[in-house]
Design an enzyme around this catalytic site. Structure first.
Site, PDB file in Angstrom:
ATOM      1  NE  ARG A  27      -0.132  18.015 -58.899  1.00  0.00           N
ATOM      2  CZ  ARG A  27      -0.267  16.821 -58.345  1.00  0.00           C
ATOM      3  NH1 ARG A  27      -0.651  16.693 -57.086  1.00  0.00           N
ATOM      4  NH2 ARG A  27       0.002  15.731 -59.049  1.00  0.00           N
ATOM      5  CG  HIS A 219       4.429  10.285 -61.348  1.00  0.00           C
ATOM      6  ND1 HIS A 219       4.193  11.628 -61.495  1.00  0.00           N
ATOM      7  CD2 HIS A 219       4.568  10.081 -60.010  1.00  0.00           C
ATOM      8  CE1 HIS A 219       4.187  12.209 -60.309  1.00  0.00           C
ATOM      9  NE2 HIS A 219       4.405  11.294 -59.376  1.00  0.00           N
ATOM     10  CG  HIS A 221       7.068   9.282 -55.886  1.00  0.00           C
ATOM     11  ND1 HIS A 221       6.721  10.052 -54.815  1.00  0.00           N
ATOM     12  CD2 HIS A 221       6.369   9.765 -56.939  1.00  0.00           C
ATOM     13  CE1 HIS A 221       5.848  10.967 -55.192  1.00  0.00           C
ATOM     14  NE2 HIS A 221       5.607  10.814 -56.474  1.00  0.00           N
ATOM     15  CB  CYS A 252       7.182   9.497 -49.858  1.00  0.00           C
ATOM     16  SG  CYS A 252       6.076   8.077 -49.848  1.00  0.00           S
ATOM     17  CG  ASN A 261       7.657  13.681 -57.927  1.00  0.00           C
ATOM     18  OD1 ASN A 261       6.920  12.858 -58.423  1.00  0.00           O
ATOM     19  ND2 ASN A 261       7.218  14.694 -57.197  1.00  0.00           N
TER      20      ASN A 261
END
Lengths: 315, 315
Positions: A27, A219, A221, A252, A261
């Site tokens: 996703r 989470h 990045h 990004c 990620n």
């Protein structure tokens, strides 16, 4: 051949013994890729990840296809995958329409979101943070009424591409607001990857005073190369749930050519090295990362993935 | 625009206040690149890095050009650079011939090396570890007699591409042997990037029982994506000197397509975020990383470098 030195029992002292890895490649990862990935590939990706031991997975997004055409086939993906018991299949639901689609698709978990930055909220979803939460309020109520797990993601928890710095208080405020909406789980997201270790530790500690630490997820990045270092810092203050993306899928949108990620392979390599259990098989994930990278004609973004594949080819 | 939250004074508590960054791009980095870089480019690279605040730099290698043709112009590089006071210009010297060349070139510091793995020593330099140290013994003596700083690098401190695991004891044994050769500084090198945080902490702690911690340096390759996380772990046990390579220059000859040294940009971004002083200007390093990557027609391997350049282009 395991090149890690065997770890003594005391090694993980102070760190969680078990970490839940939430796989977001299908996703959050695919959403940021420029190409449309065939539905069959998405289905196979989800199935393979679950086969590797993944128990939490973002499988689809019920966002308007006008916004994100790459994700237009969410219902078909969820209809096509094999459902395995004990696995939570999640979908992003930005509004009631999205939630209804998610319910029809029989997801286990829905994800709502909001920014810790007013500027980001205005630019990204064209409304203030307060308005965004008002819009999510009925989504949250209905999701809970339907017995779904409700997760919220706080974007820009460490910095915003438009306003710059984001305060710890702004994040804590969002934690409180999502808690009050009845969320079961809240993600602290470094959307643009600008956080560093102590900043992460301060935010996690502050958030955990408002919401149970074991229901907070990190989470991160890897835009500035800090993701894994930040995860180490978060583990050290007791966080035990992290998002990651197989093959480092994703990018990004705010920094061209930047990584997205943290790669699941790099995270699992770290956790395996620390003797922390995840229930996920690193070798299987490495193979999936290679496969999906080939399918998408992109370089495998997982450094541990590339290295382990090269090692295997040598032996 | 600084997107990092301002750090409170107490943030670095427990971590070193100042870190020495040893720039290894012009030597360890370029050595691993497949192309020969023009001498003028190497000279400009060294000069620019010193201009950005670098005070410790690997500028050349006096290895036989039959082995490493990319480094055949070491004398010309050292003759061509501007020497700045207070900067230590180092060269790798594998034998007496290399040392003599280094002395003629008026280096400040020479680097000898040895592996914590017998298998690596045999495959890499075709002799046992003990034999390699015997060969280095006169080099060390003469370097010290000439008043040079003597540095030793322990390769494969966390794993070996040929024998696999490497014990902490094997590293500590090498620390003792290099200490007894009179080394001023010893590098703990993760040549193939397989170490993880706790393993790193154990090795650093064990090494520091034999040699002053402030004279131990961490040299972490990012092959498995662990370098920056490992540096955080090393900082937490008091290590305060790290090697890094501008633009992530370099690769790993034992894993094709794998990344090499941790990028100076990513390291400085971390240290700046932690409020740890280095005396090096991150923005200047980012520009140098962009420049040298263009000169070499390669992608900039520094994630913080790419992200900061993209941010600048946006603003």
């Amino acid at each position: 051949m395991n090149q890690q030195e065997p770890l003594s029992a005391g090694t993980t002292s102070g760190l969680p013994r078990h970490v839940r890895v939430v796989e977001v490649g299908p996703r959050d990862g695919l959403q940021a890729e420029s190409r449309f990935i065939p539905t069959d590939t998405k289905i196979e990706l989800v199935n393979r990840l679950v086969g590797a031991g993944v128990r939490r997975i973002e499988a689809a997004s019920f966002v308007s296809p006008k916004w994100i055409p790459q994700m237009a086939d969410g219902a078909a993906v969820l209809a096509g995958i094999d459902r395995e018991a004990g696995v939570s299949y999640a979908a992003l639901t930005p509004n009631m329409r999205g939630l209804e689609a998610a319910l029809e698709s029989k997801v286990d978990e829905v994800v709502i979101f909001g920014a810790a930055s007013e500027a980001f909220s205005m630019r990204n979803i064209n409304c203030s943070v307060t308005e965004s939460l008002e819009r999510f309020s009925p989504v949250a109520r209905m999701a809970k009424a339907a017995g779904l797990r409700l997760r919220a993601s706080i974007s820009c928890s460490f910095g915003c591409p438009y306003q710059g710095p984001v305060s710890v208080d702004a994040v804590v405020d969002m934690v409180r607001r999502f808690r009050d909406l009845g969320c079961d789980e809240i993600d602290i997201a470094d959307t643009i990857g600008v956080g560093t270790v102590h900043h992460v530790q301060r935010v996690v500690e502050a958030a955990s005073r408002e919401f149970p630490l074991e229901q907070l997820a990190g989470h991160f990045h890897d835009t500035y190369g800090q993701a894994l270092a930040n995860i180490v810092g978060a583990l050290q203050v007791g966080m035990s749930m992290f998002h990651a993306s197989v093959g480092g899928l994703g990018g990004c949108p705010y920094a061209k050519g930047a990584t997205g990620n943290v790669a699941t392979e790099d995270l699992l390599y770290l956790l395996d090295g620390l003797g922390i259990e995840t229930g996920i098989d690193l070798d299987a994930i490495v193979s999936i990362g290679d496969w999906v990278s080939q399918e998408m004609d992109r370089e495998n973004g997982a450094r541990a993935g590339r290295a382990l594949t090269a090692r295997k080819a040598r032996n």
